[in-house]
Design a protein around this motif. Sequence first.
Motif, mmCIF file in Angstrom:
data_model
loop_
_atom_site.group_PDB
_atom_site.id
_atom_site.type_symbol
_atom_site.label_atom_id
_atom_site.label_comp_id
_atom_site.label_asym_id
_atom_site.label_seq_id
_atom_site.Cartn_x
_atom_site.Cartn_y
_atom_site.Cartn_z
ATOM 1 N N ASN A 77 24.395 35.370 37.095
ATOM 2 C CA ASN A 77 23.894 34.020 36.831
ATOM 3 C C ASN A 77 24.646 32.937 37.592
ATOM 4 O OD1 ASN A 77 22.072 35.171 35.085
ATOM 5 N ND2 ASN A 77 23.173 34.587 33.225
ATOM 6 N N ARG A 78 25.967 33.100 37.718
ATOM 7 C CA ARG A 78 26.766 32.062 38.378
ATOM 8 C C ARG A 78 26.801 32.237 39.887
ATOM 9 N NH1 ARG A 78 25.709 29.075 35.020
ATOM 10 N NH2 ARG A 78 26.652 27.600 36.475
ATOM 11 N N TYR A 79 26.783 33.505 40.351
ATOM 12 C CA TYR A 79 27.041 33.782 41.764
ATOM 13 C C TYR A 79 25.903 34.492 42.488
ATOM 14 C CZ TYR A 79 31.848 33.014 40.116
ATOM 15 O OH TYR A 79 32.974 32.487 39.551
ATOM 16 N N GLY A 80 24.895 34.926 41.749
ATOM 17 C CA GLY A 80 23.810 35.665 42.373
ATOM 18 C C GLY A 80 24.186 37.070 42.790
ATOM 19 N N LEU A 81 25.224 37.622 42.155
ATOM 20 C CA LEU A 81 25.694 38.965 42.491
ATOM 21 C C LEU A 81 25.214 39.952 41.433
ATOM 22 C CD1 LEU A 81 29.393 38.118 43.501
ATOM 23 C CD2 LEU A 81 27.438 38.501 45.030
ATOM 24 N N VAL A 82 24.344 40.855 41.813
ATOM 25 C CA VAL A 82 23.843 41.887 40.902
ATOM 26 C C VAL A 82 24.647 43.154 41.146
ATOM 27 C CG1 VAL A 82 21.853 43.230 40.166
ATOM 28 C CG2 VAL A 82 21.547 40.859 40.922
ATOM 29 N N GLN A 83 25.447 43.535 40.155
ATOM 30 C CA GLN A 83 26.346 44.684 40.307
ATOM 31 C C GLN A 83 26.192 45.635 39.134
ATOM 32 O OE1 GLN A 83 29.890 41.968 42.430
ATOM 33 N NE2 GLN A 83 30.417 43.426 40.829
ATOM 34 N N ASN A 84 26.528 46.890 39.373
ATOM 35 C CA ASN A 84 26.530 47.887 38.299
ATOM 36 C C ASN A 84 27.847 47.916 37.545
ATOM 37 O OD1 ASN A 84 23.882 48.838 38.869
ATOM 38 N ND2 ASN A 84 24.684 50.082 40.544
ATOM 39 N N THR A 85 28.900 47.473 38.208
ATOM 40 C CA THR A 85 30.217 47.420 37.589
ATOM 41 C C THR A 85 30.825 46.034 37.837
ATOM 42 O OG1 THR A 85 31.286 48.289 39.579
ATOM 43 C CG2 THR A 85 30.631 49.892 37.882
ATOM 44 N N PRO A 86 31.679 45.544 36.929
ATOM 45 C CA PRO A 86 32.232 44.186 37.057
ATOM 46 C C PRO A 86 33.470 44.142 37.941
ATOM 47 C CG PRO A 86 32.927 45.116 34.974
ATOM 48 C CD PRO A 86 32.048 46.157 35.639
ATOM 49 N N THR A 87 33.353 44.686 39.129
ATOM 50 C CA THR A 87 34.503 44.782 40.024
ATOM 51 C C THR A 87 34.510 43.643 41.034
ATOM 52 O OG1 THR A 87 33.253 46.278 41.453
ATOM 53 C CG2 THR A 87 34.704 47.282 39.810
ATOM 54 N N ILE A 88 35.689 43.367 41.579
ATOM 55 C CA ILE A 88 35.847 42.348 42.604
ATOM 56 C C ILE A 88 36.585 42.941 43.800
ATOM 57 C CG2 ILE A 88 35.961 40.522 40.856
ATOM 58 C CD1 ILE A 88 38.999 40.299 41.502
ATOM 59 N N VAL A 89 36.425 42.297 44.932
ATOM 60 C CA VAL A 89 37.241 42.583 46.108
ATOM 61 C C VAL A 89 38.193 41.399 46.255
ATOM 62 C CG1 VAL A 89 37.291 42.961 48.593
ATOM 63 C CG2 VAL A 89 35.407 43.895 47.221
ATOM 64 N N PRO A 90 39.476 41.566 45.924
ATOM 65 C CA PRO A 90 40.392 40.417 45.885
ATOM 66 C C PRO A 90 40.632 39.809 47.262
ATOM 67 C CG PRO A 90 41.291 42.290 44.664
ATOM 68 C CD PRO A 90 40.134 42.803 45.462
ATOM 69 N N LYS A 91 40.397 38.506 47.361
ATOM 70 C CA LYS A 91 40.689 37.749 48.574
ATOM 71 C C LYS A 91 41.598 36.549 48.289
ATOM 72 C CE LYS A 91 39.182 38.798 51.927
ATOM 73 N NZ LYS A 91 39.654 39.856 52.876
ATOM 74 N N MET A 92 41.937 36.363 47.027
ATOM 75 C CA MET A 92 42.643 35.166 46.608
ATOM 76 C C MET A 92 43.472 35.452 45.357
ATOM 77 S SD MET A 92 40.770 31.678 45.302
ATOM 78 C CE MET A 92 40.002 31.452 46.903
ATOM 79 N N ILE A 93 44.625 34.768 45.263
ATOM 80 C CA ILE A 93 45.438 34.768 44.050
ATOM 81 C C ILE A 93 45.459 33.337 43.533
ATOM 82 C CG2 ILE A 93 47.735 35.144 43.058
ATOM 83 C CD1 ILE A 93 48.231 37.098 45.442
ATOM 84 N N VAL A 94 45.197 33.164 42.232
ATOM 85 C CA VAL A 94 45.182 31.840 41.616
ATOM 86 C C VAL A 94 46.239 31.791 40.513
ATOM 87 C CG1 VAL A 94 43.785 30.058 40.507
ATOM 88 C CG2 VAL A 94 42.692 31.713 42.050
ATOM 89 N N LEU A 95 47.147 30.817 40.601
ATOM 90 C CA LEU A 95 48.197 30.651 39.597
ATOM 91 C C LEU A 95 47.775 29.620 38.555
ATOM 92 C CD1 LEU A 95 51.459 30.670 41.759
ATOM 93 C CD2 LEU A 95 50.017 32.585 41.024
ATOM 94 N N HIS A 96 48.079 29.924 37.292
ATOM 95 C CA HIS A 96 47.674 29.095 36.163
ATOM 96 C C HIS A 96 48.852 28.890 35.207
ATOM 97 C CE1 HIS A 96 43.256 29.971 36.789
ATOM 98 N NE2 HIS A 96 43.735 31.102 37.273
ATOM 99 N N TRP A 97 48.625 27.999 34.227
ATOM 100 C CA TRP A 97 49.459 27.988 33.017
ATOM 101 C C TRP A 97 48.551 27.957 31.800
ATOM 102 C CZ3 TRP A 97 52.088 22.846 34.766
ATOM 103 C CH2 TRP A 97 51.217 21.777 34.627
ATOM 104 N N THR A 98 49.065 28.438 30.671
ATOM 105 C CA THR A 98 48.230 28.573 29.476
ATOM 106 C C THR A 98 48.264 27.339 28.578
ATOM 107 O OG1 THR A 98 49.955 29.518 28.046
ATOM 108 C CG2 THR A 98 48.701 31.060 29.443
ATOM 109 N N VAL A 99 49.317 26.493 28.709
ATOM 110 C CA VAL A 99 49.626 25.384 27.794
ATOM 111 C C VAL A 99 49.659 25.843 26.331
ATOM 112 C CG1 VAL A 99 48.808 23.586 29.370
ATOM 113 C CG2 VAL A 99 47.238 24.463 27.643
ATOM 114 N N ILE A 100 49.948 27.099 26.137
ATOM 115 C CA ILE A 100 50.147 27.693 24.817
ATOM 116 C C ILE A 100 51.587 28.204 24.797
ATOM 117 C CG2 ILE A 100 49.415 29.513 23.218
ATOM 118 C CD1 ILE A 100 46.650 29.399 24.540
ATOM 119 N N PRO A 101 52.356 27.949 23.731
ATOM 120 C CA PRO A 101 53.810 28.156 23.792
ATOM 121 C C PRO A 101 54.308 29.592 23.764
ATOM 122 C CG PRO A 101 53.171 27.324 21.628
ATOM 123 C CD PRO A 101 51.953 27.238 22.494
#
Length: 219
Positions: A43-67
């Motif tokens: 729905n978001r990307y137009g990718l119809v897949q049989n498995t929910p796999t990705i090909v990693p091209k990027m690393i994204v750093l986050h914080w949770t703001v939960i202690p």
Amino acid sequence: MKKITVLIVLASFFSCTSTKIIVDRPIVFNDEREALTLEYLENRYGLVQNTPTIVPKMIVLHWTVIPTFEKSFEAFDNPTLPNWRPEIKDISGLNVSSQFMIDRDGTIYRLLPETTMARHVIGLNHCAIGIENVGGTEKLPLTKAQLKSNIWLVRYLKDKYDIDYLIGHYEYTLFENHPLWLERDDGYRTKKTDPGQYFMQKVRDAVSDLNFKPLPNED
């Protein structure tokens, strides 16, 4: 009690070899979460897949703001989005998550297989590995131990996968109009500040030898 698996990994750091422990602490990934993930990809990307796999091209750093780690883990564990996230619940019922979470003492937890899609960054989930860091508030800034573990984990992932980009969550909109950007809804954006520019620069400086590509659309 969920089973926790500890994996000791060796990684090259310049001329030295360092040892880090990745603790496998999987969040729930049942049939419901798999179906919601496949639905999100279509729905978001137009990718119809049989498995929910990705090909990693990027690393994204986050914080949770939960202690705490346990509360942060709890926020991701349920397959469906809780009611306290009204700004994104109408887009998909899939709960947010990431492949990794780093506790305040630097312990690295793997929540999902590295090539399973997690919902953590608009437009780019199909190609991004997320690293969440516990904390991130003014009273609970990210720690030196977390910084060291982020640096190590970025190196580990870059060595394992053909990853082109390292970004902070606050930089994700720079990829609009980039070939990796697949979000179909021009109105679906949220403003982010994680993991903070200071923390992000410290990580970038420490891994500059990895030669990640420059970010697109950067003035």
